[in-house]
Design a protein around this motif. Sequence first.
Motif, PDB file in Angstrom:
ATOM      1  N   UNK A  27      35.595  40.138  42.364  1.00  0.00           N
ATOM      2  CA  UNK A  27      35.639  41.498  41.809  1.00  0.00           C
ATOM      3  C   UNK A  27      34.371  41.775  41.004  1.00  0.00           C
ATOM      4  N   UNK A  28      33.939  40.797  40.211  1.00  0.00           N
ATOM      5  CA  UNK A  28      32.730  40.967  39.401  1.00  0.00           C
ATOM      6  C   UNK A  28      31.491  41.143  40.284  1.00  0.00           C
ATOM      7  N   UNK A  32      29.232  44.690  40.660  1.00  0.00           N
ATOM      8  CA  UNK A  32      27.795  44.773  40.388  1.00  0.00           C
ATOM      9  C   UNK A  32      27.084  45.554  41.494  1.00  0.00           C
ATOM     10  N   UNK A  33      27.500  45.344  42.732  1.00  0.00           N
ATOM     11  CA  UNK A  33      26.916  46.091  43.857  1.00  0.00           C
ATOM     12  C   UNK A  33      27.259  47.575  43.742  1.00  0.00           C
ATOM     13  N   UNK A  34      28.493  47.859  43.394  1.00  0.00           N
ATOM     14  CA  UNK A  34      28.937  49.249  43.286  1.00  0.00           C
ATOM     15  C   UNK A  34      28.242  49.968  42.132  1.00  0.00           C
ATOM     16  N   UNK A  35      28.091  49.289  41.000  1.00  0.00           N
ATOM     17  CA  UNK A  35      27.378  49.894  39.869  1.00  0.00           C
ATOM     18  C   UNK A  35      25.973  50.315  40.301  1.00  0.00           C
ATOM     19  N   UNK A  36      25.294  49.436  41.016  1.00  0.00           N
ATOM     20  CA  UNK A  36      23.937  49.750  41.474  1.00  0.00           C
ATOM     21  C   UNK A  36      23.931  51.021  42.309  1.00  0.00           C
ATOM     22  N   UNK A  41      24.220  53.538  34.656  1.00  0.00           N
ATOM     23  CA  UNK A  41      23.991  52.323  33.875  1.00  0.00           C
ATOM     24  C   UNK A  41      25.320  51.878  33.276  1.00  0.00           C
ATOM     25  N   UNK A  42      25.808  50.674  33.605  1.00  0.00           N
ATOM     26  CA  UNK A  42      27.100  50.232  33.077  1.00  0.00           C
ATOM     27  C   UNK A  42      27.137  50.128  31.561  1.00  0.00           C
ATOM     28  N   UNK A 221      34.926  52.623  33.280  1.00  0.00           N
ATOM     29  CA  UNK A 221      35.183  53.142  34.626  1.00  0.00           C
ATOM     30  C   UNK A 221      36.135  52.249  35.425  1.00  0.00           C
ATOM     31  N   UNK A 222      36.865  52.895  36.315  1.00  0.00           N
ATOM     32  CA  UNK A 222      37.822  52.194  37.172  1.00  0.00           C
ATOM     33  C   UNK A 222      37.260  52.059  38.578  1.00  0.00           C
ATOM     34  N   UNK A 223      37.272  50.823  39.081  1.00  0.00           N
ATOM     35  CA  UNK A 223      36.756  50.532  40.416  1.00  0.00           C
ATOM     36  C   UNK A 223      37.917  50.114  41.305  1.00  0.00           C
ATOM     37  N   UNK A 224      38.154  50.889  42.360  1.00  0.00           N
ATOM     38  CA  UNK A 224      39.287  50.646  43.239  1.00  0.00           C
ATOM     39  C   UNK A 224      38.890  50.965  44.671  1.00  0.00           C
TER      40      UNK A 224
END
Length: 265
Positions: A27-28, A32-36, A41-42, A221-224
Amino acid sequence: MLSDAQIQQFIDDGFVRLDEAFPRQLADEARAILWRDTGCNPDDPSTWTRPVIRLNQYGQAPFVKAANTPVLHQAFDQLVGPGRWAPCGMLGTFPIRFPSSEDPGDAGWHIDVSFGTENPDFMSWRSNVTSKGRALLMLFLFSDVGEKDAPTRIRVGSHLEIARRLAPAGEAGLTLRELAANGFAETADSPEALAMGDAGTVYLCHPFLVHSAQPHHGTRPRFLAQPPLLPTQPLLLDRLDGSYSPVELAIRKALRTIQDFRGSL
């Protein structure tokens, strides 16, 4: 393995929650790929300027590994049937939700329709009583999701009402526009559940489960991901050998008997 109680919950309620379905490390890495790709900026909330950013179709290693753990494969066998589903080669749409007072504009009740998707008008996409093109709806949590973090809202048991709604339409089924014409009023009295959990949690849902997004009132933020599990063969509601999957059993439960199903066509 899913217990008998969990399988019965899936048939009755339309979903089952799997904790630690994939490792937090994956998940981590995926996040990181999705944030990019969000361009945000996280560590700087001032860059989180939209309530939702949609990213699509990720097939890098962390995503594929997350979707194909032994735990999940075993659950797919139990809910859909061995040999009746295709391994996930990539994960579908990621609606990434950010803390915001702004209406995200996509928080209506719906089901995820599954065929006719060549039509550019998504409201014309379709579903039918044998769920052509979709074996499961799945919710993959790639971040920790609490009550304020825009957890997906679920109408418990709503899949049974939708099966009854679809049955008279036969093989052609109904469009999302037709299904949504009454605002899914037949499910309005269903109890509500929230798809919460730690990163690595997966909700395996019946294809007809009515659900909805909601605004994000938390702080992170929520990542799903919400990919389908694709079938390798059609669902059947009249099997000579009686080897029905829980997905099929739920539909049969909704229609009471296969004779009722035939009589509705």
